[in-house]
Write an enzyme that holds these catalytic residues in place. Structure first.
Site, short mmCIF file in Angstrom:
data_model
loop_
_atom_site.label_atom_id
_atom_site.label_comp_id
_atom_site.label_asym_id
_atom_site.label_seq_id
_atom_site.Cartn_x
_atom_site.Cartn_y
_atom_site.Cartn_z
N HIS A 142 3.74 -2.33 3.05
CA HIS A 142 3.68 -1.02 2.59
C HIS A 142 4.99 -0.56 2.02
O HIS A 142 6.23 -0.74 2.51
CB HIS A 142 3.67 0.08 3.94
CG HIS A 142 2.10 -0.03 4.46
ND1 HIS A 142 1.78 -1.07 5.37
CD2 HIS A 142 1.07 0.80 4.14
CE1 HIS A 142 0.55 -0.81 5.91
NE2 HIS A 142 -0.07 0.21 5.13
N ASP A 195 0.93 -1.35 0.08
CA ASP A 195 -0.13 -0.09 -0.07
C ASP A 195 0.73 1.28 0.08
O ASP A 195 1.94 1.33 0.54
CB ASP A 195 -0.91 0.11 1.23
CG ASP A 195 -2.05 -1.05 1.05
OD1 ASP A 195 -2.05 -1.98 0.18
OD2 ASP A 195 -2.97 -0.92 1.99
ZN ZN Z 1 -2.58 3.31 3.32
#
Ligand code: ZN
Length: 254
Positions: free
Chosen positions: A228, A83
């Site tokens: 992430h 992400d």
């Molecule tokens: Zn996010």
């Protein structure tokens, strides 16, 4: 109406009922039962909005439907998802690792950031990864009004489809937070909401070894793993631990 207001009303009503019970304006037992009911409704509404597996407002995918050999011939026992990118140099370094390991992943991109790094978006697509939409800007959708949610997600998907040249079919809400209006917007745009089953909390700055250990400990077949490569909205934090974890993680899970 923002759902946070509605949930606040539920908890507020519970407090008022408790007060009325204590003040003798309502039977104590009756007040307690009603207060509990309002608090439970608020709690249910809140958990449905923030839990990855909450389905009260609509379905969210938390696991692969059919874990097993992928059509490409590779193993698809679990899904790695990244992400908040694209984010230099970490997205590029991560793509190098995935290419070396011949693993495909899903990137939920922040579209305003993608516009700044179209070369990275093209590389993600060229390497065979899937692009999903995260948001135009990384904001908590529970704090946006309905028009803002719709505008953000519509713009984000349009930008990503222009940059990738492909339909974008998956949405991961920022923080995983969603409410009925957000889910309706996703349905209107034909987006499937994807959350996760395993989150090693790599955004907290833990070491690469800890990221690997947490995923290996928690991930079952079909798991969707939240990682992430970006640091939205400020893009200050290093994502080196996640990049460093990717190779050993893939080797360990194989
Ligand atoms: Zn996010």
């Amino acid at each position: 109406m923002r759902i946070l207001y509605l949930l606040g009303l539920c908890f507020g009503a519970a407090l008022v009922l408790l007060f009325l019970g204590r003040a003798g304006r309502l039977g104590r037992q009756k007040a307690a039962v009603l207060a509990l009911a309002w608090a439970a409704a608020g709690g249910l509404g809140l958990t449905a909005a923030v839990l990855p597996s909450g389905s009260l407002y609509g379905p969210a995918v938390t696991h692969l439907e059919a874990p097993g050999p992928a059509a490409s011939g590779g193993s698809a026992q679990l899904a790695l998802t990244f992400d908040d990118g694209p984010y230099e140099p970490f997205t590029r370094e991560l793509l190098d690792v995935l290419r070396e390991k011949q693993v495909r992943a899903t990137f939920f991109l922040v579209a305003s950031q993608a516009e700044r790094h179209p070369d990275l978006v093209r590389r993600i697509v060229a390497d065979g990864h899937t692009v999903g939409v995260h948001a135009w800007r990384h904001r908590d959708f529970l704090k946006l009004d309905d028009a803002e949610k719709r505008a953000d997600l519509t713009r984000a998907r349009a930008v990503l489809e222009r940059l990738t040249g492909r339909p974008v079919r998956y949405w991961r809400p920022p923080h995983g937070f969603r409410d009925p209006a957000a889910m309706q917007t996703a349905r209107d745009l034909g987006l499937t909401v994807v959350t996760w089953s395993t989150a090693p909390r790599d955004w907290t700055g833990i070491a690469a070894g800890d990221i690997v250990r947490r995923v290996v400990k928690e991930a079952e077949p079909g798991a969707i793993v939240l990682l992430h490569d970006g640091d939205s909205p400020y893009y200050r934090a290093s994502r080196q631990p996640t990049v460093d974890a990717a190779g050993p993680l893939i080797d360990t899970l194989r």
